[in-house]
Design a protein around this motif. Structure first.
Motif, PDB file in Angstrom:
ATOM      1  N   ARG A   1      39.703  33.001 -18.532  1.00 57.37           N
ATOM      2  CA  ARG A   1      40.798  33.958 -18.373  1.00 57.37           C
ATOM      3  C   ARG A   1      42.081  33.253 -17.967  1.00 57.37           C
ATOM      4  O   ARG A   1      43.187  33.649 -18.361  1.00 57.37           O
TER       5      ARG A   1
ATOM      6  N   GLU B   1      36.516  37.535  -8.879  1.00 58.45           N
ATOM      7  CA  GLU B   1      35.263  37.994  -9.456  1.00 58.45           C
ATOM      8  C   GLU B   1      34.241  38.201  -8.337  1.00 58.45           C
ATOM      9  O   GLU B   1      34.143  37.375  -7.423  1.00 58.45           O
TER      10      GLU B   1
ATOM     11  N   LEU C   1      36.418  33.240 -15.124  1.00 61.07           N
ATOM     12  CA  LEU C   1      37.746  33.024 -14.556  1.00 61.07           C
ATOM     13  C   LEU C   1      38.474  31.879 -15.261  1.00 61.07           C
ATOM     14  O   LEU C   1      39.681  31.954 -15.519  1.00 61.07           O
TER      15      LEU C   1
ATOM     16  N   ARG D   1      42.075  37.657 -10.827  1.00 60.52           N
ATOM     17  CA  ARG D   1      41.658  36.317 -10.414  1.00 60.52           C
ATOM     18  C   ARG D   1      40.476  36.347  -9.443  1.00 60.52           C
ATOM     19  O   ARG D   1      40.082  35.299  -8.918  1.00 60.52           O
TER      20      ARG D   1
ATOM     21  N   ALA E   1      41.667  30.929  -8.212  1.00 57.73           N
ATOM     22  CA  ALA E   1      40.805  32.084  -8.453  1.00 57.73           C
ATOM     23  C   ALA E   1      39.685  32.051  -7.422  1.00 57.73           C
ATOM     24  O   ALA E   1      39.404  31.007  -6.816  1.00 57.73           O
TER      25      ALA E   1
ATOM     26  N   VAL F   1      39.046  26.858  -7.746  1.00 57.42           N
ATOM     27  CA  VAL F   1      38.216  28.049  -7.636  1.00 57.42           C
ATOM     28  C   VAL F   1      37.501  27.988  -6.295  1.00 57.42           C
ATOM     29  O   VAL F   1      36.808  27.012  -5.997  1.00 57.42           O
TER      30      VAL F   1
END
Length: 229
Positions: free
Chosen positions: A119, A90, A116, A88, A63, A126
């Motif tokens: 989710r 933000e 994230l 994925r 993400a 990340v």
């Protein structure tokens, strides 16, 4: 009347110096690895993030959090490029100098990472991309576990030896857009030599996403970090 100025005593400074990190590093167990990508405006941060998503997306759960001052431009670029499921990605609109949101007040970025992670509970990685900033911009270790700093040859071969915490202390320095070196008169040997000298053994990658679109050296470094966590 013009005052005389004495220029015989230049200012002395530590090119690795950075402000104290106000946030402690959180435990790494049970959460995805967080890698920050920072660097000046136009150095190729978003293109590098896109390349890493393409290169690693089939083997990792990834993400991305992007930072822009007023817009969601970088997140929109990644979504249009189709490098990840849009859910994925933000976007954080910092509304302030980019380094504030990655170092001083990291709340908005932590909230995005948490959203994230909730989710997609199986996330391995990340990537947090900073807004374009200067050579002093580094991430808080309360936000990221590793940081990549990206400069490009269009700034001239003097950039690495200018130092600054972004260049000298990042876990990986990427000298980007090497295909432009002949066009801007940048000497890659000088850039590489200065970067290795000033970084004291920390790794340096020279790359062109035109020549190697999958950023293989940076992708390999990311895989190594996942093993080390």
């Amino acid at each position: 009347m013009r005052a005389d100025h004495d220029h015989t005593h230049p200012v002395s400074f530590d090119p690795t110096a950075a402000e104290p990190d106000p946030h402690p590093a959180p435990p790494a167990v049970g959460r995805p690895l967080r890698i920050g990508v920072g660097g000046p405006v136009g150095s190729g941060k978003t293109a590098l993030v896109a390349a890493l998503c393409r290169a690693l997306g089939a083997e990792l759960e990834i993400a991305v959090v992007t930072n822009d001052i007023y817009t969601t431009e970088d997140a929109d670029f990644l979504r249009r490029a189709g490098v990840l499921d849009p859910a994925r990605i933000e976007a954080v609109q910092t509304g302030c100098c980019p380094h504030t949101a990655i170092r001083d007040d990291i709340t908005a970025n932590l909230d995005a990472v948490e959203a994230l992670t909730d989710r997609f509970p199986a996330l391995n990685l990340v990537i947090i991309e900073s807004g374009g900033d200067n050579l002093t911009a580094v991430f808080s270790r309360g936000l990221v576990d590793r940081q990549i700093f990206v400069v490009d040859v269009a700034g001239g071969d003097k950039v690495p030896r200018k130092g600054g915490p972004g260049v000298t202390t990042a876990d990986l320095l990427v000298i980007n857009k090497t295909d432009l070196a002949p066009l801007v008169g940048a000497d890659l040997a000088v850039m590489s030599g200065d970067a290795h000298r000033i970084r004291g053994g920390l790794p340096v990658v020279l790359q062109s996403l035109v020549d190697t679109p999958a950023a293989p050296s940076v992708a390999a470094w990311v895989r190594e970090q996942l093993v080390l966590v």
